[in-house]
Scaffold this motif. Sequence first.
Motif, mmCIF file in Angstrom:
data_model
loop_
_atom_site.group_PDB
_atom_site.id
_atom_site.type_symbol
_atom_site.label_atom_id
_atom_site.label_comp_id
_atom_site.label_asym_id
_atom_site.label_seq_id
_atom_site.Cartn_x
_atom_site.Cartn_y
_atom_site.Cartn_z
ATOM 1 N N PHE A 44 11.247 16.192 71.795
ATOM 2 C CA PHE A 44 10.647 16.428 73.102
ATOM 3 C C PHE A 44 9.944 17.774 73.150
ATOM 4 C CE2 PHE A 44 10.426 16.721 77.742
ATOM 5 C CZ PHE A 44 10.178 15.396 78.078
ATOM 6 N N LEU A 45 10.251 18.631 72.194
ATOM 7 C CA LEU A 45 9.569 19.928 72.116
ATOM 8 C C LEU A 45 8.065 19.754 71.920
ATOM 9 C CD1 LEU A 45 12.142 21.768 69.815
ATOM 10 C CD2 LEU A 45 11.743 22.234 72.249
ATOM 11 N N GLN A 137 0.931 19.307 87.780
ATOM 12 C CA GLN A 137 0.004 18.935 86.720
ATOM 13 C C GLN A 137 0.621 17.958 85.715
ATOM 14 O OE1 GLN A 137 -3.163 19.660 86.443
ATOM 15 N NE2 GLN A 137 -3.404 21.253 87.996
ATOM 16 N N THR A 138 1.893 18.156 85.373
ATOM 17 C CA THR A 138 2.507 17.305 84.344
ATOM 18 C C THR A 138 3.013 15.992 84.914
ATOM 19 O OG1 THR A 138 4.716 18.281 84.614
ATOM 20 C CG2 THR A 138 3.217 19.344 83.046
ATOM 21 N N GLY A 139 3.457 16.009 86.172
ATOM 22 C CA GLY A 139 3.923 14.781 86.801
ATOM 23 C C GLY A 139 5.337 14.375 86.446
ATOM 24 N N PHE A 140 6.119 15.280 85.874
ATOM 25 C CA PHE A 140 7.501 14.934 85.546
ATOM 26 C C PHE A 140 8.361 16.192 85.464
ATOM 27 C CE2 PHE A 140 5.880 15.992 81.323
ATOM 28 C CZ PHE A 140 6.950 16.648 80.726
ATOM 29 N N ASN A 141 9.675 15.968 85.507
ATOM 30 C CA ASN A 141 10.645 17.042 85.280
ATOM 31 C C ASN A 141 11.801 16.479 84.471
ATOM 32 O OD1 ASN A 141 12.078 19.480 85.447
ATOM 33 N ND2 ASN A 141 13.142 18.798 87.285
ATOM 34 N N THR A 142 12.233 17.214 83.464
ATOM 35 C CA THR A 142 13.362 16.786 82.644
ATOM 36 C C THR A 142 14.516 17.788 82.676
ATOM 37 O OG1 THR A 142 13.975 15.974 80.428
ATOM 38 C CG2 THR A 142 12.470 17.858 80.533
ATOM 39 N N GLU A 143 14.426 18.776 83.576
ATOM 40 C CA GLU A 143 15.478 19.786 83.705
ATOM 41 C C GLU A 143 16.130 19.649 85.071
ATOM 42 O OE1 GLU A 143 14.515 23.792 82.527
ATOM 43 O OE2 GLU A 143 12.743 23.100 81.457
ATOM 44 N N PRO A 144 17.235 18.923 85.170
ATOM 45 C CA PRO A 144 17.868 18.742 86.480
ATOM 46 C C PRO A 144 18.484 20.033 86.993
ATOM 47 C CG PRO A 144 19.262 17.848 84.760
ATOM 48 C CD PRO A 144 17.969 18.228 84.101
ATOM 49 N N VAL A 145 18.583 20.122 88.296
ATOM 50 C CA VAL A 145 19.315 21.217 88.928
ATOM 51 C C VAL A 145 20.806 20.907 88.786
ATOM 52 C CG1 VAL A 145 19.748 22.415 91.111
ATOM 53 C CG2 VAL A 145 17.425 21.656 90.528
ATOM 54 N N LEU A 146 21.580 21.894 88.333
ATOM 55 C CA LEU A 146 23.024 21.719 88.212
ATOM 56 C C LEU A 146 23.648 21.989 89.575
ATOM 57 C CD1 LEU A 146 25.467 21.186 86.340
ATOM 58 C CD2 LEU A 146 25.557 23.649 85.927
ATOM 59 N N ILE A 147 24.259 20.952 90.146
ATOM 60 C CA ILE A 147 24.841 21.039 91.488
ATOM 61 C C ILE A 147 26.323 20.691 91.404
ATOM 62 C CG2 ILE A 147 24.901 19.890 93.740
ATOM 63 C CD1 ILE A 147 21.913 19.832 93.744
ATOM 64 N N PRO A 393 27.782 23.149 82.228
ATOM 65 C CA PRO A 393 27.017 22.730 81.046
ATOM 66 C C PRO A 393 25.519 22.983 81.177
ATOM 67 C CG PRO A 393 27.438 20.845 82.449
ATOM 68 C CD PRO A 393 28.151 22.001 83.083
ATOM 69 N N LYS A 394 24.857 22.946 80.020
ATOM 70 C CA LYS A 394 23.406 22.998 79.943
ATOM 71 C C LYS A 394 22.894 21.605 79.550
ATOM 72 C CE LYS A 394 23.236 27.402 80.847
ATOM 73 N NZ LYS A 394 22.792 27.858 82.179
ATOM 74 N N PHE A 395 21.846 21.162 80.211
ATOM 75 C CA PHE A 395 21.318 19.807 80.046
ATOM 76 C C PHE A 395 20.305 19.774 78.915
ATOM 77 C CE2 PHE A 395 19.288 15.847 81.392
ATOM 78 C CZ PHE A 395 20.347 15.149 81.971
ATOM 79 N N ARG A 396 20.236 18.671 78.193
ATOM 80 C CA ARG A 396 19.271 18.525 77.103
ATOM 81 C C ARG A 396 17.929 18.018 77.623
ATOM 82 N NH1 ARG A 396 20.921 19.327 72.122
ATOM 83 N NH2 ARG A 396 19.348 18.066 71.076
ATOM 84 N N SER A 397 16.857 18.670 77.216
ATOM 85 C CA SER A 397 15.510 18.247 77.593
ATOM 86 C C SER A 397 15.202 16.883 76.960
ATOM 87 C CB SER A 397 14.477 19.263 77.130
ATOM 88 O OG SER A 397 14.638 20.498 77.795
ATOM 89 N N GLY A 398 14.575 16.015 77.740
ATOM 90 C CA GLY A 398 14.137 14.737 77.218
ATOM 91 C C GLY A 398 15.169 13.630 77.310
ATOM 92 N N LEU A 399 16.379 13.924 77.751
ATOM 93 C CA LEU A 399 17.388 12.881 77.845
ATOM 94 C C LEU A 399 17.084 11.943 79.016
ATOM 95 C CD1 LEU A 399 20.099 11.685 76.860
ATOM 96 C CD2 LEU A 399 21.233 13.208 78.489
ATOM 97 N N VAL A 400 16.799 12.521 80.161
ATOM 98 C CA VAL A 400 16.414 11.757 81.353
ATOM 99 C C VAL A 400 15.237 12.478 81.992
ATOM 100 C CG1 VAL A 400 17.128 10.974 83.630
ATOM 101 C CG2 VAL A 400 18.757 10.895 81.740
ATOM 102 N N VAL A 401 14.219 11.723 82.367
ATOM 103 C CA VAL A 401 13.003 12.301 82.950
ATOM 104 C C VAL A 401 12.811 11.735 84.364
ATOM 105 C CG1 VAL A 401 10.519 12.628 82.712
ATOM 106 C CG2 VAL A 401 11.963 12.495 80.658
ATOM 107 N N TYR A 402 12.537 12.630 85.293
ATOM 108 C CA TYR A 402 12.232 12.251 86.676
ATOM 109 C C TYR A 402 10.727 12.375 86.874
ATOM 110 C CZ TYR A 402 12.532 12.145 91.816
ATOM 111 O OH TYR A 402 12.382 11.826 93.146
ATOM 112 N N GLU A 403 10.067 11.277 87.172
ATOM 113 C CA GLU A 403 8.607 11.302 87.363
ATOM 114 C C GLU A 403 8.263 11.554 88.822
ATOM 115 O OE1 GLU A 403 6.701 8.824 83.680
ATOM 116 O OE2 GLU A 403 6.776 7.803 85.641
ATOM 117 N N LEU A 404 7.178 12.296 89.006
ATOM 118 C CA LEU A 404 6.739 12.688 90.358
ATOM 119 C C LEU A 404 5.476 11.929 90.766
ATOM 120 C CD1 LEU A 404 7.309 16.458 89.698
ATOM 121 C CD2 LEU A 404 8.657 15.048 91.249
#
Length: 404
Positions: A44-45, A137-147, A393-404
């Motif tokens: 995903f990098l 611009q990218t239309g997605f996010n793969t870094e969730p907020v830790l709540i 914990p820290k979340f892994r990029s690319g595991l789950v993607v939220y599209e905007l």
Amino acid sequence: MAKIVPFKAVRPARDKVSLVTSRSYDEYSPAELASQLDYNPFSFLHILKPAYINQQKASAETRFKSVHTKYQEFKDEQVLKQEAGAVFYLYEIQSKNRVFTGIIAGTSIEDYQNNVIKKHEDTLPYRVEYFKDYLHQTGFNTEPVLITYPEKPELQQWIATRKQKRPLYLFSSLNRDKHTLWRIRDAAEIQWLQQQFEGIDSLYIADGHHRSASSELLYEQDKASGNGNLNYFMSFLIAESDLKIYEYNRIIHDLNGLSKEQFLKALSKDFTVVNKHLELWKPEEKFNFGMYLGGEFYALQLKNTGFKSVLEALDAQILYEKVLHPLLGISDLRNDERIEYIPGNKPITLIKEMVDNGDYQVGFMLYPASITEIKQLANNNLIMPPKSTYIEPKFRSGLVVYEL
């Protein structure tokens, strides 16, 4: 009353998940990054930093559009696939010493604005604006907020039972963590989870204040578009008892013109100073601080512990008010180049090495803040000093993607 929603996530193909997911881009050394980008075409990098060698020469808009283009390529090639319908996920990270389990869901911008989702950290406007433009611009996010949420026996029992079922993913990462992801798509189960969170009065942001603020800013900018996905941002919801809260330790380049003897004498006004010599000492309780100075460790015990507010009693605030500001002349914890921060999951030998190498003159070790302190600050609309907590914990990029 907190609201969570399922969403049509994008995720890696099952056979490629261990190759696609990555740590946060900033966590890689230049050599590690080059290796991943040179030898792993599925990482995903490649999306996060396409043409990474030439990235700094391009404008932000150009970089963001390149990210969007590369993301679409991964989808076209079926490296990333979108769910057929809206789902929740249950996600477990098993490290050497801990197991973290939480729910991946969409959380409400309205809840964020109405302080149902509470904050304890300040944000920098330029960073919020920058990431808002990135999302736009990218239309997605793969870094969730830790709540985090108050522990509920019903939810914990459901999690324990649900983890007995066959997962969607089960893989290990190169740092030897084991990752397991379960998909929640049954309508009755989704409704039950939503009802559980409707019974929770407040949620608390543990990590991701800038990401949530950027999502709100994007919502305000683009809500007229009618895009319902803007009403929510992706979050990883985890029970308070499952969080691991570390301190951020401090290292300072100089003693602000003071000699070692003058500095120790000045500290003795507010602290009982005990020389621990070469013992690798760090505090084991609140109102105690470790210090490494001149090749020796010291224990600093605060003399007066009577405070009127939870912010004044926070160890990071005490160190600032009693030492960093009046003695070392550091007024801006966020921007002063004389101070650096080391997360508490790093060994204190690292601080010793950095001071011994001569780049820094003194290091301070803090006792980590508690979840109770974090919640009290958030409930009273108080803000922690910068770099007060490092939370896993820290979340892994690319595991789950939220599209905007």
